[in-house]
Design a protein around this motif. Sequence first.
Motif, mmCIF file in Angstrom:
data_model
loop_
_atom_site.group_PDB
_atom_site.id
_atom_site.type_symbol
_atom_site.label_atom_id
_atom_site.label_comp_id
_atom_site.label_asym_id
_atom_site.label_seq_id
_atom_site.Cartn_x
_atom_site.Cartn_y
_atom_site.Cartn_z
ATOM 1 N N ALA A 1 0.826 -1.211 0.000
ATOM 2 C CA ALA A 1 0.000 0.000 0.000
ATOM 3 C C ALA A 1 0.864 1.266 0.000
ATOM 4 O O ALA A 1 0.482 2.274 -0.600
ATOM 5 N N ALA A 2 2.023 1.215 0.652
ATOM 6 C CA ALA A 2 2.924 2.361 0.661
ATOM 7 C C ALA A 2 3.520 2.615 -0.717
ATOM 8 O O ALA A 2 3.831 3.750 -1.075
ATOM 9 N N ILE A 3 3.674 1.571 -1.513
ATOM 10 C CA ILE A 3 4.218 1.691 -2.865
ATOM 11 C C ILE A 3 3.129 2.068 -3.866
ATOM 12 O O ILE A 3 3.318 2.923 -4.720
ATOM 13 N N ASP A 4 1.974 1.418 -3.762
ATOM 14 C CA ASP A 4 0.927 1.526 -4.785
ATOM 15 C C ASP A 4 -0.385 2.022 -4.189
ATOM 16 O O ASP A 4 -1.133 1.255 -3.582
ATOM 17 N N PRO A 5 -0.699 3.317 -4.366
ATOM 18 C CA PRO A 5 -1.950 3.852 -3.833
ATOM 19 C C PRO A 5 -3.204 3.208 -4.449
ATOM 20 O O PRO A 5 -4.275 3.268 -3.850
ATOM 21 N N SER A 6 -3.085 2.597 -5.607
ATOM 22 C CA SER A 6 -4.252 1.972 -6.249
ATOM 23 C C SER A 6 -4.499 0.545 -5.758
ATOM 24 O O SER A 6 -5.504 -0.070 -6.128
ATOM 25 N N ALA A 7 -3.616 0.004 -4.918
ATOM 26 C CA ALA A 7 -3.714 -1.400 -4.487
ATOM 27 C C ALA A 7 -4.999 -1.657 -3.708
ATOM 28 O O ALA A 7 -5.347 -0.920 -2.792
ATOM 29 N N ARG A 8 -5.691 -2.724 -4.122
ATOM 30 C CA ARG A 8 -6.888 -3.209 -3.419
ATOM 31 C C ARG A 8 -6.638 -4.671 -3.091
ATOM 32 O O ARG A 8 -6.252 -5.455 -3.957
ATOM 33 N N PHE A 9 -6.866 -5.042 -1.861
ATOM 34 C CA PHE A 9 -6.552 -6.385 -1.374
ATOM 35 C C PHE A 9 -7.817 -7.237 -1.333
ATOM 36 O O PHE A 9 -8.859 -6.780 -0.875
ATOM 37 N N HIS A 10 -7.693 -8.477 -1.820
ATOM 38 C CA HIS A 10 -8.830 -9.399 -1.908
ATOM 39 C C HIS A 10 -8.456 -10.753 -1.301
ATOM 40 O O HIS A 10 -8.208 -11.718 -2.024
ATOM 41 N N PRO A 11 -8.413 -10.825 0.038
ATOM 42 C CA PRO A 11 -8.088 -12.104 0.679
ATOM 43 C C PRO A 11 -9.156 -13.150 0.347
ATOM 44 O O PRO A 11 -10.338 -12.835 0.222
ATOM 45 N N GLY A 12 -8.719 -14.373 0.155
ATOM 46 C CA GLY A 12 -9.643 -15.462 -0.152
ATOM 47 C C GLY A 12 -9.973 -15.591 -1.627
ATOM 48 O O GLY A 12 -10.630 -16.531 -2.041
ATOM 49 N N SER A 13 -9.499 -14.645 -2.445
ATOM 50 C CA SER A 13 -9.730 -14.709 -3.883
ATOM 51 C C SER A 13 -8.448 -15.150 -4.577
ATOM 52 O O SER A 13 -7.367 -14.635 -4.269
ATOM 53 N N ARG A 14 -8.552 -16.086 -5.492
ATOM 54 C CA ARG A 14 -7.370 -16.568 -6.218
ATOM 55 C C ARG A 14 -6.983 -15.661 -7.368
ATOM 56 O O ARG A 14 -5.826 -15.588 -7.751
ATOM 57 N N GLY A 15 -7.963 -14.988 -7.977
ATOM 58 C CA GLY A 15 -7.690 -14.207 -9.172
ATOM 59 C C GLY A 15 -7.303 -15.125 -10.321
ATOM 60 O O GLY A 15 -7.174 -16.336 -10.153
ATOM 61 N N ARG A 16 -7.116 -14.563 -11.475
ATOM 62 C CA ARG A 16 -6.665 -15.365 -12.621
ATOM 63 C C ARG A 16 -5.222 -15.804 -12.443
ATOM 64 O O ARG A 16 -4.790 -16.791 -13.017
ATOM 65 N N ILE A 17 -4.487 -15.070 -11.634
ATOM 66 C CA ILE A 17 -3.072 -15.365 -11.428
ATOM 67 C C ILE A 17 -2.881 -16.605 -10.544
ATOM 68 O O ILE A 17 -1.832 -17.217 -10.555
ATOM 69 N N GLY A 18 -3.898 -16.972 -9.768
ATOM 70 C CA GLY A 18 -3.854 -18.208 -8.994
ATOM 71 C C GLY A 18 -3.183 -18.110 -7.640
ATOM 72 O O GLY A 18 -2.335 -18.935 -7.301
ATOM 73 N N CYS A 19 -3.565 -17.132 -6.837
ATOM 74 C CA CYS A 19 -3.012 -17.024 -5.486
ATOM 75 C C CYS A 19 -3.369 -18.266 -4.675
ATOM 76 O O CYS A 19 -4.439 -18.847 -4.839
ATOM 77 N N THR A 20 -2.463 -18.655 -3.812
ATOM 78 C CA THR A 20 -2.676 -19.813 -2.938
ATOM 79 C C THR A 20 -3.448 -19.371 -1.693
ATOM 80 O O THR A 20 -3.581 -18.166 -1.438
ATOM 81 N N PRO A 21 -3.940 -20.319 -0.895
ATOM 82 C CA PRO A 21 -4.701 -19.953 0.311
ATOM 83 C C PRO A 21 -3.925 -19.102 1.319
ATOM 84 O O PRO A 21 -4.522 -18.363 2.094
ATOM 85 N N ASP A 22 -2.607 -19.170 1.310
ATOM 86 C CA ASP A 22 -1.819 -18.367 2.244
ATOM 87 C C ASP A 22 -1.358 -17.040 1.620
ATOM 88 O O ASP A 22 -0.506 -16.351 2.186
ATOM 89 N N GLN A 23 -1.945 -16.685 0.480
ATOM 90 C CA GLN A 23 -1.621 -15.429 -0.193
ATOM 91 C C GLN A 23 -2.865 -14.558 -0.313
ATOM 92 O O GLN A 23 -3.996 -15.045 -0.191
ATOM 93 N N VAL A 24 -2.636 -13.287 -0.594
ATOM 94 C CA VAL A 24 -3.706 -12.323 -0.817
ATOM 95 C C VAL A 24 -3.563 -11.796 -2.245
ATOM 96 O O VAL A 24 -2.468 -11.427 -2.675
ATOM 97 N N LEU A 25 -4.683 -11.761 -2.962
ATOM 98 C CA LEU A 25 -4.709 -11.179 -4.300
ATOM 99 C C LEU A 25 -4.687 -9.661 -4.168
ATOM 100 O O LEU A 25 -5.421 -9.088 -3.357
ATOM 101 N N VAL A 26 -3.857 -9.018 -4.988
ATOM 102 C CA VAL A 26 -3.781 -7.562 -5.021
ATOM 103 C C VAL A 26 -4.121 -7.110 -6.434
ATOM 104 O O VAL A 26 -3.563 -7.629 -7.404
ATOM 105 N N LEU A 27 -5.033 -6.145 -6.540
ATOM 106 C CA LEU A 27 -5.378 -5.534 -7.820
ATOM 107 C C LEU A 27 -4.960 -4.071 -7.782
ATOM 108 O O LEU A 27 -5.115 -3.399 -6.760
ATOM 109 N N GLY A 28 -4.430 -3.591 -8.889
ATOM 110 C CA GLY A 28 -4.047 -2.191 -9.025
ATOM 111 C C GLY A 28 -4.272 -1.758 -10.456
ATOM 112 O O GLY A 28 -4.688 -2.553 -11.302
ATOM 113 N N ASN A 29 -4.000 -0.489 -10.741
ATOM 114 C CA ASN A 29 -4.131 -0.026 -12.122
ATOM 115 C C ASN A 29 -3.097 1.038 -12.429
ATOM 116 O O ASN A 29 -2.488 1.618 -11.518
#
Length: 122
Positions: free
Chosen positions: A66-94
């Motif tokens: 979040a300190a690096i990327d003001p556009s970052a949105r965190f989606h715990p529990g979501s794999r995304g197309r990138i395939g995050c594992t259960p111990d990871q958090v998906l991050v979306l930015g633009n």
Amino acid sequence: MCVGLVLSALLGGPVGATAGDGAAAPIGFDLNRLNASGLQGPPDGLRALDYEFCIPDGPAFRAQVAAIDPSARFHPGSRGRIGCTPDQVLVLGNTHQDGFRAILHALAGLPYVARIAEAVFE
């Protein structure tokens, strides 16, 4: 100010960060297709490029991203197309933000970011 945040994020990481081999994570899209405002497409249909990546679950990792990327949105529990594992958090930015290139390179330099991919929404 953005440069200071990026530099501080690159110089120090949260406790428990996995050390990488020194190589930056691959950015899975061509930054040259974006204009200076971080937009792409025809002049009458410019749009931002959305991207996604996975980080380890934990407040220190989220705070660093979040300190690096003001556009970052965190989606715990979501794999995304990138395939995050259960111990990871998906991050979306633009890319529609000042300094988007430096932001992406700083994110790619984090030792726990393996890959940054274009996010495609349907």
